[in-house]
Design an enzyme around this catalytic site. Structure first.
Site, PDB file in Angstrom:
ATOM      1  N   TYR A   1      22.360   6.154 -47.014  1.00  0.00           N
ATOM      2  CA  TYR A   1      21.153   6.549 -46.815  1.00  0.00           C
ATOM      3  C   TYR A   1      19.867   5.414 -47.191  1.00  0.00           C
ATOM      4  CZ  TYR A   1      23.255  10.995 -47.098  1.00  0.00           C
ATOM      5  OH  TYR A   1      24.236  11.771 -46.707  1.00  0.00           O
TER       6      TYR A   1
ATOM      7  N   GLU B   1      28.193  10.093 -42.954  1.00  0.00           N
ATOM      8  CA  GLU B   1      26.929  10.628 -43.430  1.00  0.00           C
ATOM      9  C   GLU B   1      25.690   9.706 -43.271  1.00  0.00           C
ATOM     10  OE1 GLU B   1      26.664  12.185 -47.524  1.00  0.00           O
ATOM     11  OE2 GLU B   1      28.563  13.327 -47.193  1.00  0.00           O
TER      12      GLU B   1
ATOM     13  N   GLU C   1      33.115   9.763 -51.485  1.00  0.00           N
ATOM     14  CA  GLU C   1      32.219   9.064 -52.429  1.00  0.00           C
ATOM     15  C   GLU C   1      32.948   8.913 -53.731  1.00  0.00           C
ATOM     16  OE1 GLU C   1      28.205  10.608 -52.000  1.00  0.00           O
ATOM     17  OE2 GLU C   1      28.078   9.615 -50.223  1.00  0.00           O
TER      18      GLU C   1
ATOM     19  N   ASN D   1      28.935   6.561 -45.661  1.00  0.00           N
ATOM     20  CA  ASN D   1      27.816   7.346 -45.959  1.00  0.00           C
ATOM     21  C   ASN D   1      26.698   6.334 -46.407  1.00  0.00           C
ATOM     22  OD1 ASN D   1      29.502   9.341 -45.594  1.00  0.00           O
ATOM     23  ND2 ASN D   1      29.459  10.237 -47.694  1.00  0.00           N
TER      24      ASN D   1
ATOM     25  N   HIS E   1      35.476  16.804 -51.740  1.00  0.00           N
ATOM     26  CA  HIS E   1      34.065  16.596 -52.004  1.00  0.00           C
ATOM     27  C   HIS E   1      33.722  17.124 -53.158  1.00  0.00           C
ATOM     28  CE1 HIS E   1      30.372  15.484 -49.166  1.00  0.00           C
ATOM     29  NE2 HIS E   1      29.728  15.750 -50.334  1.00  0.00           N
TER      30      HIS E   1
ATOM     31  N   ARG F   1      32.272  17.600 -39.590  1.00  0.00           N
ATOM     32  CA  ARG F   1      32.770  17.127 -40.952  1.00  0.00           C
ATOM     33  C   ARG F   1      32.543  18.346 -42.178  1.00  0.00           C
ATOM     34  NH1 ARG F   1      30.662  13.367 -45.297  1.00  0.00           N
ATOM     35  NH2 ARG F   1      32.746  13.070 -46.494  1.00  0.00           N
TER      36      ARG F   1
HETATM   37  C1  PNW Z   1      25.933  12.233 -50.843  1.00  0.00           C
HETATM   38  N1  PNW Z   1      23.426   8.268 -55.216  1.00  0.00           N
HETATM   39  O1  PNW Z   1      25.792  12.075 -52.259  1.00  0.00           O
HETATM   40  C2  PNW Z   1      27.056  13.292 -50.648  1.00  0.00           C
HETATM   41  O2  PNW Z   1      28.250  12.915 -49.981  1.00  0.00           O
HETATM   42  C3  PNW Z   1      26.527  14.699 -50.064  1.00  0.00           C
HETATM   43  O3  PNW Z   1      27.242  15.516 -50.641  1.00  0.00           O
HETATM   44  C4  PNW Z   1      25.030  14.629 -50.447  1.00  0.00           C
HETATM   45  O4  PNW Z   1      24.418  15.904 -50.272  1.00  0.00           O
HETATM   46  C5  PNW Z   1      24.334  13.468 -49.878  1.00  0.00           C
HETATM   47  O5  PNW Z   1      24.905  12.252 -50.181  1.00  0.00           O
HETATM   48  C6  PNW Z   1      22.730  13.364 -49.931  1.00  0.00           C
HETATM   49  O6  PNW Z   1      22.553  13.134 -51.340  1.00  0.00           O
HETATM   50  C7  PNW Z   1      25.125  10.824 -52.818  1.00  0.00           C
HETATM   51  O7  PNW Z   1      22.451   8.555 -55.938  1.00  0.00           O
HETATM   52  C8  PNW Z   1      24.382  11.298 -54.032  1.00  0.00           C
HETATM   53  O8  PNW Z   1      23.519   7.138 -54.947  1.00  0.00           O
HETATM   54  C9  PNW Z   1      23.777  10.443 -54.526  1.00  0.00           C
HETATM   55  C10 PNW Z   1      23.852   9.195 -54.484  1.00  0.00           C
HETATM   56  C11 PNW Z   1      24.651   8.739 -53.331  1.00  0.00           C
HETATM   57  C12 PNW Z   1      25.187   9.816 -52.366  1.00  0.00           C
END
Ligand code: PNW
Length: 442
Positions: free
Chosen positions: A295, A349, A167, A293, A122, A78
């Site tokens: 995290y 992601e 996002e 995505n 992106h 991707r």
């Molecule tokens: C994503 N938040 O970004 C992006 O899709 C990527 O490009 C990035 O490198 C990756 O996650 C890691 O950060 C985010 O603060 C950045 O909630 C910030 C947030 C969420 C996603």
């Protein structure tokens, strides 16, 4: 049953990157300025005062990086296409040289038997369009559709999955409400209009691409979390519900139900976006897939603020984001329960930033990242067992890269990048993923 056995033979396994974060070559071959090129010049915007001029120099190391991707044994990659490479200002003439690079990329993937998953936006919007109002201006929606059609006309026959936006919440909220990402605007009214125009351009692009005979699966990528109340107190429950409305349902309701959530609209009041007749129907047309995505989770209390996981002694990554794999299962099961018409879901992601303090003679022994990936892949398997239509999983990220406002200080890669020599060295997590995929293939 061992983890790899829980995934079917047609499951899509990948690694992910984005254009601005890895390419460099910021002004080569006629590429125009993007809003991130501009934002990086703003004093204090980027933690290490860096920019994307060189990044991982992927633009000049394409063949080496294609071999690197293939060496992992993934069946998908991707990446994103930088709009200002393809059309310097975002309007007017297209730049054929810009797409030459992406053609070499998709052809190189094809030769190696790897599916190409391309994202059209992106975040690196041409600055020329921002100068005309950016995503706040309804005309940008039509400029995006033109750009999407142009990319598909040249490369569509070789792209497995085409994503409109990555996002939209980040673009709207971090970029246009909080101002901590490009374009650095702090205005909630603008931010909600931006979110509406992103969704509308997604829908219009899907229609146009299909009318042009799309051969790729078409969809969008959302950053979603699991918003949970800190206690069983009604005020905490309400806070979590409202955070979920703004962060998740604001996007998933229009896409799968054709309307914005009432609770979020009420909370926005006069800051709600201007929606024209017919917009919601355009946004709600069926997608071939939803990219998610994930995290971390967000624990909400009455003050509206999420918990500080680190202060509470909970496990966190180097972003100080809580490591909570169960949140991924909860999120995915919640999507299935909320939307009977949910599309097949790809985790587009997932991964963790971990400090680079484990460099040894033999490379980087990133056991914390291996744990992160293993437990989150298990969380996907668990969601699948509960009936969520899971179709793929992609690690963020292939290699260490420009982590937006954190510059090069945060490392998400399963491949280490030495920013002096630009040498790539697979970390222990890359070896782990390669072995996992080998076991899965059997
Ligand atoms: C994503 N938040 O970004 C992006 O899709 C990527 O490009 C990035 O490198 C990756 O996650 C890691 O950060 C985010 O603060 C950045 O909630 C910030 C947030 C969420 C996603």
């Amino acid at each position: 049953m061992s983890l790899h056995r829980q995934f079917p033979p047609d499951f899509v396994w990948g690694v992910a990157t984005s254009s601005f974060q890895i390419e460099g070559a910021a002004f080569e071959d006629g590429k125009g300025e993007s809003i991130w090129d501009r934002f990086c010049k703003q004093p204090g915007a980027i933690a290490d005062a860096s920019n994307g001029h060189v990044a991982c120099d992927h633009f000049h190391r394409l063949d080496e990086d294609l071999d690197l991707i293939a060496s992992l044994g993934v069946n998908a990659y991707r990446f994103s296409i930088a709009w200002p490479r393809v059309q310097a200002n975002g309007y007017g003439e297209f730049n054929p040289k810009g797409l030459d690079f992406y053609e070499r990329l998709v052809d190189g993937l094809k030769r190696r038997g790897i599916q190409a998953w391309a994202t059209l936006n992106h975040w690196d919007l041409p600055q020329g369009l921002q100068d005309r109002g950016g995503w706040n201006d309804r005309d940008t929606v039509h400029r995006f559709v033109d750009y999407a059609r142009h990319v598909q006309a040249r490369l569509g026959d070789r792209i497995a999955g085409l994503t409109t936006h990555n996002e939209p919440w980040v673009v709207a909220t971090l970029g246009n409400e909080q101002g901590i990402f490009a374009p650095g605007i702090k205005d909630r009214k603008i931010a909600t209009q931006v979110s509406h125009h992103l969704l509308l351009s997604h829908g219009l692009a899907m229609q146009a691409l299909r009318a042009d005979g799309a051969k790729s699966q078409l969809g969008i990528v959302l950053n979603l979390s699991s918003w949970v109340p800190a206690t069983a107190m009604p005020a905490d429950i309400a806070a979590a519900r409202l955070a979920d409305a703004h962060g998740r349902r604001w996007y998933t309701d229009p896409l799968f139900k054709g309307s914005y959530p009432e609770d979020a609209l009420a909370d926005l009041g006069a800051d709600a976006p201007v929606v024209q007749a017919g917009d919601m129907e355009v946004i709600a047309q069926p997608m071939d897939y939803l990219g998610v995505n994930y995290y971390t989770r967000a624990v909400m209390s009455a003050s509206g603020e999420a918990w500080n996981a680190k202060a509470r002694g909970l496990p966190v990554s180097d972003m100080d984001w809580e490591i909570y794999p169960q949140g991924l299962t909860d999120l995915l099961v919640g999507l299935k329960n909320d939307y009977a018409n949910l599309a097949p879901v790809y985790i587009t992601e997932n991964g963790g930033a971990f400090p680079d303090n484990q460099i040894q003679a033999g490379g980087v022994q990133d056991d914390d990242r291996i744990d992160y990936l293993r437990t989150h892949i298990a969380a996907v398997a668990s969601a699948m067992q509960q009936g969520v239509p899971m179709a793929g999983y992609m690690v963020w990220s292939l290699m260490d890269n420009f982590e937006w406002a954190s510059g090069y200080l945060k490392r998400f890669g399963i491949v280490h990048v030495d920013y002096d020599t630009l040498a790539r060295t697979p970390k222990a997590s890359a070896d782990w993923y390669r072995q996992f995929l080998r076991d899965w293939r059997g």
